[in-house]
Design a protein around this motif. Structure first.
Motif, PDB file in Angstrom:
ATOM      1  N   VAL A  59      -5.256 -13.323  -9.372  1.00  0.00           N
ATOM      2  CA  VAL A  59      -6.417 -12.675  -9.992  1.00  0.00           C
ATOM      3  C   VAL A  59      -5.951 -11.849 -11.186  1.00  0.00           C
ATOM      4  O   VAL A  59      -4.786 -11.479 -11.286  1.00  0.00           O
ATOM      5  N   GLU A  60      -6.868 -11.574 -12.076  1.00  0.00           N
ATOM      6  CA  GLU A  60      -6.547 -10.793 -13.274  1.00  0.00           C
ATOM      7  C   GLU A  60      -6.279  -9.324 -12.907  1.00  0.00           C
ATOM      8  O   GLU A  60      -6.948  -8.754 -12.052  1.00  0.00           O
ATOM      9  N   ILE A  61      -5.296  -8.742 -13.569  1.00  0.00           N
ATOM     10  CA  ILE A  61      -5.017  -7.309 -13.446  1.00  0.00           C
ATOM     11  C   ILE A  61      -5.292  -6.670 -14.803  1.00  0.00           C
ATOM     12  O   ILE A  61      -4.842  -7.183 -15.832  1.00  0.00           O
ATOM     13  N   GLU A  62      -6.003  -5.556 -14.803  1.00  0.00           N
ATOM     14  CA  GLU A  62      -6.230  -4.843 -16.060  1.00  0.00           C
ATOM     15  C   GLU A  62      -5.835  -3.378 -15.896  1.00  0.00           C
ATOM     16  O   GLU A  62      -6.248  -2.710 -14.945  1.00  0.00           O
ATOM     17  N   LEU A  63      -5.002  -2.924 -16.797  1.00  0.00           N
ATOM     18  CA  LEU A  63      -4.633  -1.508 -16.852  1.00  0.00           C
ATOM     19  C   LEU A  63      -5.254  -0.922 -18.112  1.00  0.00           C
ATOM     20  O   LEU A  63      -5.060  -1.458 -19.219  1.00  0.00           O
ATOM     21  N   GLU A  64      -6.009   0.164 -17.946  1.00  0.00           N
ATOM     22  CA  GLU A  64      -6.715   0.774 -19.083  1.00  0.00           C
ATOM     23  C   GLU A  64      -6.290   2.231 -19.230  1.00  0.00           C
ATOM     24  O   GLU A  64      -6.534   3.052 -18.346  1.00  0.00           O
ATOM     25  N   GLY A 107     -11.049  -7.398 -10.645  1.00  0.00           N
ATOM     26  CA  GLY A 107     -12.302  -6.689 -10.901  1.00  0.00           C
ATOM     27  C   GLY A 107     -12.541  -5.484 -10.009  1.00  0.00           C
ATOM     28  O   GLY A 107     -13.483  -4.719 -10.219  1.00  0.00           O
ATOM     29  N   GLU A 108     -11.667  -5.281  -8.990  1.00  0.00           N
ATOM     30  CA  GLU A 108     -11.833  -4.157  -8.063  1.00  0.00           C
ATOM     31  C   GLU A 108     -10.995  -2.970  -8.521  1.00  0.00           C
ATOM     32  O   GLU A 108      -9.840  -3.145  -8.912  1.00  0.00           O
ATOM     33  N   ASP A 109     -11.567  -1.773  -8.447  1.00  0.00           N
ATOM     34  CA  ASP A 109     -10.852  -0.567  -8.851  1.00  0.00           C
ATOM     35  C   ASP A 109      -9.780  -0.238  -7.818  1.00  0.00           C
ATOM     36  O   ASP A 109     -10.079   0.175  -6.697  1.00  0.00           O
ATOM     37  N   ALA A 110      -8.510  -0.416  -8.203  1.00  0.00           N
ATOM     38  CA  ALA A 110      -7.404  -0.217  -7.262  1.00  0.00           C
ATOM     39  C   ALA A 110      -7.288   1.237  -6.817  1.00  0.00           C
ATOM     40  O   ALA A 110      -6.799   1.521  -5.719  1.00  0.00           O
ATOM     41  N   LEU A 111      -7.741   2.166  -7.646  1.00  0.00           N
ATOM     42  CA  LEU A 111      -7.592   3.583  -7.333  1.00  0.00           C
ATOM     43  C   LEU A 111      -8.632   4.060  -6.322  1.00  0.00           C
ATOM     44  O   LEU A 111      -8.527   5.161  -5.775  1.00  0.00           O
ATOM     45  N   LEU A 135      -9.465   2.046  -3.631  1.00  0.00           N
ATOM     46  CA  LEU A 135      -9.181   1.370  -2.363  1.00  0.00           C
ATOM     47  C   LEU A 135      -8.274   2.232  -1.489  1.00  0.00           C
ATOM     48  O   LEU A 135      -7.479   3.031  -1.998  1.00  0.00           O
ATOM     49  N   ASP A 136      -8.372   2.059  -0.182  1.00  0.00           N
ATOM     50  CA  ASP A 136      -7.402   2.647   0.725  1.00  0.00           C
ATOM     51  C   ASP A 136      -6.022   2.110   0.344  1.00  0.00           C
ATOM     52  O   ASP A 136      -5.841   0.896   0.158  1.00  0.00           O
ATOM     53  N   VAL A 137      -5.035   3.002   0.234  1.00  0.00           N
ATOM     54  CA  VAL A 137      -3.747   2.608  -0.326  1.00  0.00           C
ATOM     55  C   VAL A 137      -3.027   1.568   0.545  1.00  0.00           C
ATOM     56  O   VAL A 137      -2.382   0.643   0.027  1.00  0.00           O
ATOM     57  N   ASP A 138      -3.138   1.682   1.877  1.00  0.00           N
ATOM     58  CA  ASP A 138      -2.493   0.688   2.746  1.00  0.00           C
ATOM     59  C   ASP A 138      -3.147  -0.680   2.603  1.00  0.00           C
ATOM     60  O   ASP A 138      -2.475  -1.707   2.576  1.00  0.00           O
ATOM     61  N   THR A 139      -4.479  -0.675   2.506  1.00  0.00           N
ATOM     62  CA  THR A 139      -5.213  -1.935   2.297  1.00  0.00           C
ATOM     63  C   THR A 139      -4.782  -2.587   0.990  1.00  0.00           C
ATOM     64  O   THR A 139      -4.541  -3.800   0.931  1.00  0.00           O
ATOM     65  N   LEU A 140      -4.676  -1.767  -0.052  1.00  0.00           N
ATOM     66  CA  LEU A 140      -4.258  -2.273  -1.367  1.00  0.00           C
ATOM     67  C   LEU A 140      -2.885  -2.928  -1.290  1.00  0.00           C
ATOM     68  O   LEU A 140      -2.688  -4.056  -1.761  1.00  0.00           O
ATOM     69  N   ARG A 141      -1.934  -2.250  -0.651  1.00  0.00           N
ATOM     70  CA  ARG A 141      -0.550  -2.750  -0.647  1.00  0.00           C
ATOM     71  C   ARG A 141      -0.411  -4.013   0.180  1.00  0.00           C
ATOM     72  O   ARG A 141       0.462  -4.834  -0.083  1.00  0.00           O
ATOM     73  N   ARG A 142      -1.255  -4.186   1.186  1.00  0.00           N
ATOM     74  CA  ARG A 142      -1.189  -5.414   1.981  1.00  0.00           C
ATOM     75  C   ARG A 142      -1.760  -6.598   1.229  1.00  0.00           C
ATOM     76  O   ARG A 142      -1.552  -7.746   1.614  1.00  0.00           O
TER      77      ARG A 142
END
Length: 388
Positions: A10-15, A74-78, A80-87
């Motif tokens: 998936v696309e990653i965007e850093l702004e 398209g999902e805001d990584a900041l 999300l629950d950090v453990d969910t994100l890392r998995r």
């Protein structure tokens, strides 16, 4: 099927992402903005301390950004629950970072286990991933990391990072601690896996040649992760944006073009005499004499090349087992022509080439590489004359 439907990444965007540590006057990363395309390998390359690893670690929030926005698919990584994100994000580092008291199978099973997969699904996935990275489950699943070579440990690290089928893989100098031959083989393996899986991969290195070999796009970074140039390897080699980028490209830019060409791009020779390990020495000797050759290439049961045998060694031998000279280096269809040239210098002649699963595909000859270098030089000279 359309190309984007085949992509699992998936696309990653850093702004405008910034990281400022308490008590420091200048930020470690300052106002970093970039789009990492879905299903592509983007390589961050730059000097030590420039912020490239910090920038990558903010994607999975191993380092929390001070400000800015990061979206993954398209999902805001900041948010999300950090453990969910890392998995959801595979992570592979230098020296693999395996759990020393876990077996290979247990290391690979970590994230699927945390996600609550049932035992059969986890076991099936472990076997699938070991096969994918070229480790026979029967031989390796119950070994511990200390019983593996550096290259094997890195393969397990990649298998673990991919076990839960994440769309994104972050790789922080994963091949930096192994010898050059193993490193080249691991790079080839990553490219082979990526041709099948099409993940979105962010890869950090300080080695520009590695960046050119692996990257669909390269971000050359300066201090505070300032983007000096973000483009394809071809474009950066042809037109460095400034003197700093030109310094990374270094001398011999035309020779570096060999890193852009793969072994699959040139014609392989099919003139080597291949034999299987269970053939009799007398039969192999007869084949060599009738074909007027001095060497035979021995393949194992899966048609993988293992060693060269000279006709002289066959005279009094009763078996091919352990006979001949083991291959010090092979190259794959994913290898670059630069890898092939280095392997030829190590082997002292033509080098066997392997396909997607390590099977023999032909040999590559020094004449082929020399002709390609000459063609690149001619094209480079003609291009300079046109621009002049």
């Amino acid at each position: 099927m359309a190309e984007n439907e085949e992509v699992s990444g998936v696309e990653i965007e850093l702004e405008h992402v910034t990281k400022r540590y308490p008590g420091t006057r200048t930020p470690a990363v300052d106002d970093f903005s970039m789009v990492v395309p879905a299903g592509k390998i983007v390589v961050f390359v730059g000097p030590s301390g420039c912020g490239k690893t910090t920038t990558m670690r903010m994607i999975n929030r191993l380092i929390e950004p001070t400000s800015g926005r990061i979206t993954i698919g398209g999902e805001d990584a900041l948010k999300l629950d950090v453990d969910t994100l890392r998995r959801r994000i595979g992570y592979a580092i230098q020296q693999a970072g395996l759990f020393p008291h876990f077996t290979v199978a247990q290391n690979i099973a970590v994230v699927p286990g945390l996600l609550g997969w049932d035992k059969k699904k986890v076991n099936d996935r472990v076997e699938e991933m070991m096969d994918l990275v070229g480790l026979d489950p029967a031989d390796f699943r119950d070994r511990f990391p200390r019983q593996l070579s550096g290259g094997q440990q890195q393969r397990v690290g990649v298998a673990r990072a991919l076990a839960a089928d994440p769309p994104v893989l972050l790789m922080d100098e994963p091949f930096g601690a192994v010898d050059p031959i193993t490193r080249g083989n691991l790079q080839d393996e990553l490219l082979r896996l990526q041709s099948e899986l099409k993940k979105t991969i962010v890869f950090v290195t300080h080695d520009f040649d590695e960046a050119v070999k692996l990257g669909d796009k390269i971000a050359v970074l300066g201090n505070q992760s300032t983007i000096l140039q973000y483009d394809t390897p071809e474009a950066i080699l042809a037109n460095p944006a400034d003197d700093t980028v030109a310094g990374f490209v270094g001398a011999g830019a035309s020779l570096k073009q060999l890193t852009l060409l793969r072994v699959r791009d040139v014609e392989l020779e099919q003139d080597a005499l291949t034999v299987t390990a269970d053939e009799s020495p007398a039969s192999v000797r007869e084949k060599l004499q009738s074909s007027r050759k001095h060497f035979a290439l021995v393949l194992d049961a899966r048609r993988r090349p293992t060693r060269w045998v000279h006709v002289r060694e066959l005279t009094s031998a009763t078996s091919l087992a352990n006979l001949g000279k083991p291959l010090r280096d092979v190259v794959s269809l994913q290898s670059t022509l630069q890898d092939a040239l280095e392997a030829m210098l190590a082997e002292g002649g033509s080098v066997p080439v392997t396909g997607a699963r390590g099977e023999y595909a032909g040999t590559i000859q020094l004449d082929t590489v020399i002709a390609t270098i000459q063609q690149l030089r001619d094209e480079h000279t003609n291009g300079e004359e046109v621009s002049a």
